[in-house]
Design a protein around this motif. Structure first.
Motif, short mmCIF file in Angstrom:
data_model
loop_
_atom_site.label_atom_id
_atom_site.label_comp_id
_atom_site.label_asym_id
_atom_site.label_seq_id
_atom_site.Cartn_x
_atom_site.Cartn_y
_atom_site.Cartn_z
N LYS A 115 24.10 -28.77 62.27
CA LYS A 115 24.29 -29.53 63.46
C LYS A 115 23.22 -29.55 64.53
O LYS A 115 23.08 -30.49 65.21
N LYS A 116 22.82 -28.40 64.67
CA LYS A 116 21.46 -28.31 65.68
C LYS A 116 20.51 -29.53 65.18
O LYS A 116 19.92 -30.03 66.05
N GLU A 171 30.12 -33.99 58.50
CA GLU A 171 29.35 -33.20 59.22
C GLU A 171 28.27 -34.15 60.15
O GLU A 171 28.12 -33.88 61.38
N THR A 214 28.04 -35.54 64.55
CA THR A 214 27.10 -35.48 65.65
C THR A 214 26.68 -37.01 66.36
O THR A 214 25.60 -36.96 66.83
N SER A 244 14.51 -25.21 65.55
CA SER A 244 15.49 -26.26 65.32
C SER A 244 15.08 -27.45 66.09
O SER A 244 15.57 -28.71 66.04
N THR A 253 23.18 -23.10 57.54
CA THR A 253 24.66 -22.89 58.09
C THR A 253 25.11 -24.22 58.56
O THR A 253 24.27 -24.98 58.96
N ASP A 293 26.10 -24.59 61.79
CA ASP A 293 25.62 -24.57 63.06
C ASP A 293 24.08 -25.01 62.90
O ASP A 293 23.63 -25.77 63.77
N ASP A 294 23.51 -24.53 61.88
CA ASP A 294 22.04 -24.77 61.93
C ASP A 294 21.94 -26.40 61.71
O ASP A 294 20.95 -26.89 62.25
#
Length: 191
Positions: free
Chosen positions: A120-121, A158, A162, A87, A115, A117-118
């Motif tokens: 967002k990373k 989303e 960030t 990532s 996902t 989380d993926d």
């Protein structure tokens, strides 16, 4: 409608990239560059004053892109091979003016399964490598059909979550899987 990729690379793509906000001298990251349908024209738009990092996990695509760049005399493309599980983007902090996330965010994650989380990373790492007011241009093709996201509004939230500000939506013609399609691009800016 099947199109001639050479025609896209020679004319329409540069206008498209200028319209989304890429300009001479920019430093661009084409994340998930594939064969270079956006990398090649971006290298022309930024000219010798700029550069384009072409990042992909597929070595064959990177090699094909290098050959195309060589035949076109483009020396401002820097290939970056990555592993799909990674990532982290291997670039310096605050070194990039534009990031292209075209038809790729639905594949971010282990085994090409995205996902929240993926993603967002990825967005956090994009935030790290971009300069203030950098352009993040997203073509979220497949995101609403292959992941947990169901709408453009969710995609916007989303990405904004960030640290990016939504700038505008552009409905335009672009290339997708060697076909010309009419679809939307979402542009964001780093605050």
């Amino acid at each position: 409608m099947e199109i001639n990729v050479k025609e896209w690379l020679n004319r329409e793509s540069e206008v498209f990239l200028e319209d989304i906000g890429i300009k001479k001298g920019d430093v661009v990251l084409d994340f998930g560059c594939g064969d270079g349908h956006y990398t090649i024209p971006a290298a022309k738009v930024v000219s010798k004053e700029g550069k384009v990092y072409a990042m992909d996990k597929d070595v064959e695509s990177i090699n094909k892109l290098n050959e195309i760049a060589k035949t076109k005399g483009l020396k401002n493309i820097i290939p970056l091979h990555t592993k799909s599980e990674e990532s982290k983007i291997n670039l310096e902090n605050e070194s990039i003016d534009v990031v292209l996330l075209y038809d790729v965010i639905h594949l971010v994650g282990k085994n090409n399964t995205s996902t929240v989380d993926d993603r967002k990373k990825l967005y956090k790492d994009v935030y790290r490598i971009t300069r203030k007011n950098a352009l993040i241009s997203v073509y979220p093709s497949h995101l609403t059909t292959h992941t947990d996201v169901t709408s453009k509004e969710e995609i916007k939230k989303e990405i904004e979550g960030t640290g990016f500000s939504f700038e505008k939506e552009i409905y335009t013609e672009l290339i997708h899987d060697n076909n010309k399609v009419k679809d939307y691009i979402l542009n964001f800016r780093k605050k």
